[in-house]
Design a protein around this motif. Structure first.
Motif, PDB file in Angstrom:
ATOM      1  N   GLN A  68       0.833  -1.198   0.000  1.00  9.60           N
ATOM      2  CA  GLN A  68       0.000   0.000   0.000  1.00  9.60           C
ATOM      3  C   GLN A  68       0.874   1.256   0.000  1.00  9.60           C
ATOM      4  OE1 GLN A  68      -0.486  -2.506   2.189  1.00  9.60           O
ATOM      5  NE2 GLN A  68      -2.528  -3.302   1.764  1.00  9.60           N
ATOM      6  N   GLN A  69       2.004   1.202   0.715  1.00 10.69           N
ATOM      7  CA  GLN A  69       2.916   2.332   0.706  1.00 10.69           C
ATOM      8  C   GLN A  69       3.550   2.503  -0.674  1.00 10.69           C
ATOM      9  OE1 GLN A  69       3.423   4.599   2.935  1.00 10.69           O
ATOM     10  NE2 GLN A  69       2.207   3.740   4.586  1.00 10.69           N
ATOM     11  N   ILE A  70       3.869   1.395  -1.341  1.00  9.66           N
ATOM     12  CA  ILE A  70       4.417   1.473  -2.691  1.00  9.66           C
ATOM     13  C   ILE A  70       3.402   2.133  -3.626  1.00  9.66           C
ATOM     14  CG2 ILE A  70       5.253   0.154  -4.680  1.00  9.66           C
ATOM     15  CD1 ILE A  70       7.176   0.234  -2.305  1.00  9.66           C
ATOM     16  N   GLN A  71       2.130   1.753  -3.484  1.00  2.36           N
ATOM     17  CA  GLN A  71       1.082   2.374  -4.292  1.00  2.36           C
ATOM     18  C   GLN A  71       1.053   3.887  -4.071  1.00  2.36           C
ATOM     19  OE1 GLN A  71      -2.321   0.125  -2.893  1.00  2.36           O
ATOM     20  NE2 GLN A  71      -2.307  -1.213  -4.677  1.00  2.36           N
ATOM     21  N   LYS A  72       1.206   4.317  -2.825  1.00  5.35           N
ATOM     22  CA  LYS A  72       1.167   5.744  -2.509  1.00  5.35           C
ATOM     23  C   LYS A  72       2.387   6.466  -3.063  1.00  5.35           C
ATOM     24  CE  LYS A  72      -1.660   5.283   1.668  1.00  5.35           C
ATOM     25  NZ  LYS A  72      -1.718   5.481   3.130  1.00  5.35           N
ATOM     26  N   TYR A  73       3.562   5.816  -2.988  1.00  6.44           N
ATOM     27  CA  TYR A  73       4.758   6.437  -3.570  1.00  6.44           C
ATOM     28  C   TYR A  73       4.602   6.586  -5.084  1.00  6.44           C
ATOM     29  CZ  TYR A  73       7.447   5.957   0.770  1.00  6.44           C
ATOM     30  OH  TYR A  73       7.914   6.076   2.055  1.00  6.44           O
ATOM     31  N   GLU A  74       4.077   5.551  -5.726  1.00  8.35           N
ATOM     32  CA  GLU A  74       3.952   5.583  -7.176  1.00  8.35           C
ATOM     33  C   GLU A  74       2.903   6.595  -7.641  1.00  8.35           C
ATOM     34  OE1 GLU A  74       3.351   1.643  -8.689  1.00  8.35           O
ATOM     35  OE2 GLU A  74       5.436   1.051  -8.350  1.00  8.35           O
ATOM     36  N   SER A  75       1.914   6.841  -6.826  1.00  5.58           N
ATOM     37  CA  SER A  75       0.870   7.800  -7.204  1.00  5.58           C
ATOM     38  C   SER A  75       1.230   9.232  -6.834  1.00  5.58           C
ATOM     39  CB  SER A  75      -0.456   7.432  -6.533  1.00  5.58           C
ATOM     40  OG  SER A  75      -0.374   7.621  -5.118  1.00  5.58           O
ATOM     41  N   GLY A  76       2.307   9.371  -6.037  1.00  7.12           N
ATOM     42  CA  GLY A  76       2.689  10.704  -5.587  1.00  7.12           C
ATOM     43  C   GLY A  76       1.989  11.138  -4.321  1.00  7.12           C
ATOM     44  N   ALA A  77       1.243  10.226  -3.685  1.00  6.67           N
ATOM     45  CA  ALA A  77       0.508  10.573  -2.461  1.00  6.67           C
ATOM     46  C   ALA A  77       1.425  10.657  -1.246  1.00  6.67           C
ATOM     47  CB  ALA A  77      -0.592   9.545  -2.212  1.00  6.67           C
ATOM     48  N   ASN A  78       2.542   9.903  -1.270  1.00  4.99           N
ATOM     49  CA  ASN A  78       3.497   9.920  -0.171  1.00  4.99           C
ATOM     50  C   ASN A  78       4.679  10.815  -0.512  1.00  4.99           C
ATOM     51  OD1 ASN A  78       2.178   8.271   1.574  1.00  4.99           O
ATOM     52  ND2 ASN A  78       3.695   6.636   1.586  1.00  4.99           N
ATOM     53  N   GLN A  79       5.120  11.620   0.445  1.00  6.16           N
ATOM     54  CA  GLN A  79       6.346  12.377   0.250  1.00  6.16           C
ATOM     55  C   GLN A  79       7.540  11.430   0.297  1.00  6.16           C
ATOM     56  OE1 GLN A  79       6.322  15.608   3.160  1.00  6.16           O
ATOM     57  NE2 GLN A  79       5.730  16.994   1.519  1.00  6.16           N
ATOM     58  N   LEU A  80       8.530  11.704  -0.514  1.00  7.71           N
ATOM     59  CA  LEU A  80       9.735  10.880  -0.600  1.00  7.71           C
ATOM     60  C   LEU A  80      10.902  11.591   0.057  1.00  7.71           C
ATOM     61  CD1 LEU A  80       9.333   9.663  -4.254  1.00  7.71           C
ATOM     62  CD2 LEU A  80       9.898   8.131  -2.369  1.00  7.71           C
ATOM     63  N   THR A  81      11.543  10.953   1.029  1.00  9.31           N
ATOM     64  CA  THR A  81      12.792  11.485   1.549  1.00  9.31           C
ATOM     65  C   THR A  81      13.904  11.137   0.578  1.00  9.31           C
ATOM     66  OG1 THR A  81      13.312   9.481   2.781  1.00  9.31           O
ATOM     67  CG2 THR A  81      11.991  11.140   3.919  1.00  9.31           C
ATOM     68  N   LEU A  82      15.009  11.871   0.663  1.00  5.42           N
ATOM     69  CA  LEU A  82      16.149  11.566  -0.192  1.00  5.42           C
ATOM     70  C   LEU A  82      16.683  10.171   0.120  1.00  5.42           C
ATOM     71  CD1 LEU A  82      17.995  15.017  -0.139  1.00  5.42           C
ATOM     72  CD2 LEU A  82      16.463  14.093  -1.890  1.00  5.42           C
ATOM     73  N   ALA A  83      16.642   9.791   1.392  1.00  7.82           N
ATOM     74  CA  ALA A  83      17.088   8.450   1.772  1.00  7.82           C
ATOM     75  C   ALA A  83      16.209   7.382   1.125  1.00  7.82           C
ATOM     76  CB  ALA A  83      17.071   8.303   3.290  1.00  7.82           C
ATOM     77  N   LYS A  84      14.905   7.655   1.072  1.00 10.94           N
ATOM     78  CA  LYS A  84      13.984   6.692   0.453  1.00 10.94           C
ATOM     79  C   LYS A  84      14.240   6.584  -1.045  1.00 10.94           C
ATOM     80  CE  LYS A  84      11.168   4.843   2.330  1.00 10.94           C
ATOM     81  NZ  LYS A  84      11.187   3.500   2.968  1.00 10.94           N
ATOM     82  N   LEU A  85      14.562   7.704  -1.703  1.00 17.88           N
ATOM     83  CA  LEU A  85      14.891   7.662  -3.124  1.00 17.88           C
ATOM     84  C   LEU A  85      16.098   6.772  -3.383  1.00 17.88           C
ATOM     85  CD1 LEU A  85      14.439  11.269  -4.598  1.00 17.88           C
ATOM     86  CD2 LEU A  85      13.257   9.175  -5.286  1.00 17.88           C
ATOM     87  N   LEU A  86      17.089   6.853  -2.496  1.00 19.42           N
ATOM     88  CA  LEU A  86      18.277   6.014  -2.647  1.00 19.42           C
ATOM     89  C   LEU A  86      17.914   4.532  -2.490  1.00 19.42           C
ATOM     90  CD1 LEU A  86      20.959   8.103  -0.698  1.00 19.42           C
ATOM     91  CD2 LEU A  86      20.701   7.856  -3.165  1.00 19.42           C
ATOM     92  N   GLN A  87      16.987   4.242  -1.585  1.00 24.31           N
ATOM     93  CA  GLN A  87      16.536   2.861  -1.413  1.00 24.31           C
ATOM     94  C   GLN A  87      15.820   2.360  -2.657  1.00 24.31           C
ATOM     95  OE1 GLN A  87      14.182   2.628   2.161  1.00 24.31           O
ATOM     96  NE2 GLN A  87      15.847   3.281   3.491  1.00 24.31           N
TER      97      GLN A  87
END
Length: 236
Positions: free
Chosen positions: A40-59
Motif C-alpha cells: 500500500q505504501q508502494i502504491q502511494k509512492y507511485e501515485s505521488g501521495a506519499n512524500q519521498l525522503t532523499l534516503a527513500k529515493l536512494l533505497q
C-alpha cells in the motif's frame, strides 16, 4: 513551491518508480518486500501521495537497480529538495490521538483486567482484544490496508491456544504487512531462553503480569504513557 507544484513533482517521480518497476517486471508486493514496507505504501509512492525522503529515493534506486539520477533527471534539484523532506519516515504522535492497541490474550479475566487498568488513565486509547491467532493475523492484515484505523501497538500474551505467542510473534515480524508493528510480550513468567528468542524475533519489550493490582496498573500506565507520549511511531 505551491502545494500543487509539490504534488505534480512527486507524481512525476512516483511515475518513474512505477515505470522502472514494470520495466524489470517486479510486482508492488515484491518491491515492498525489498524496501521492508507494505505494498500500500508502494502504491502511494507511485501515485505521488506519499512524500519521498532523499534516503527513500536512494533505497528505491538500489531496489530498482538504477542510478538515483533516474528519478529526477530533467527536474529542478531545488524543487526536488523542497518537495522531499529530510526527516525520516516517522511521525510524532499528535496530542489527543488515541493509541490503538491490539491485545492478544486468551484469558477473558486477564483481558478484562488490562482493559480496566487502562481505562483510568488520562491517555486516550482504543483497545481491541483477540484470542484466536488466525483472527489476529486477519485483523492485522486488514488494518494494514486502512491507515486511519491501523494498529499502533500489539501486546501479546505468550500462552495462546493453537500456536505459541513466540510463533505468532515470528509470523507478525515475518509478514511485510505487519513487520513494522511494535510488539510487547505480556507474561506471568518467562525463561531466559524464551526472552532472548523473543528479542531475537523482534519483541519491543516485556510486561510482567503481577498478582498485585496496583503494580499491574502501574505497569500498564507506564506502557501507555511511553507509547502514546514519548516515542514516534511508524506511519501506516
Amino acid at each position: 513551491m505551491s502545494i500543487a507544484e509539490k504534488t505534480s513533482l512527486l507524481a512525476e517521480v512516483g511515475n518513474r518508480i512505477k515505470q522502472r518497476r514494470k520495466a524489470i517486471e517486479i510486482s508492488q508486493a515484491k518491491l515492498a518486500e525489498l524496501l521492508n514496507t507494505s505494498y500500500q505504501q508502494i502504491q502511494k509512492y507511485e501515485s505521488g501521495a506519499n512524500q519521498l525522503t532523499l534516503a527513500k529515493l536512494l533505497q528505491f534506486a538500489q531496489a530498482l537497480s538504477v542510478d538515483p539520477s533516474y528519478f529526477y533527471e530533467g527536474l529542478s534539484l531545488d524543487e526536488l529538495a523542497n518537495a522531499t523532506p529530510t526527516q525520516g519516515d516517522v511521525i510524532a504522535r499528535r496530542g489527543g490521538t488515541p493509541l490503538k492497541i491490539l491485545l492478544v490474550e486468551d484469558s477473558p479475566a486477564d483481558a478484562l483486567l488490562f482493559s480496566k487498568a487502562s481505562e483510568q488513565f488520562a491517555q486516550q486509547i482504543k483497545l481491541q482484544c483477540l484470542s484466536d491467532t488466525e483472527q489476529v493475523m486477519d485483523y492485522l492484515n486488514r488494518q494494514a490496508q486502512l491507515a486511519e484505523q491501523g494498529v499502533d501497538l500489539v501486546i501479546l500474551d505468550l500462552s495462546l491456544p493453537k500456536i505459541s505467542g513466540l510463533q505468532l510473534l515470528k509470523t507478525i515480524k515475518g509478514n511485510s504487512q505487519t513487520a513494522i508493528l511494535p510488539v510487547l510480550i505480556l507474561t506471568n513468567s518467562i525463561s531466559r531462553k524464551e526472552m532472548l528468542e523473543a528479542y531475537r524475533l523482534g519483541a519491543a519489550g516485556f510486561i510482567q503480569k503481577s498478582l498485585h493490582l496496583h503494580e499491574y496498573r502501574h505497569s500498564v500506565e507506564t506502557v501507555i504513557t511511553y507509547w502514546s507520549e514519548v516515542v514516534a511511531l511508524p506511519t501506516h
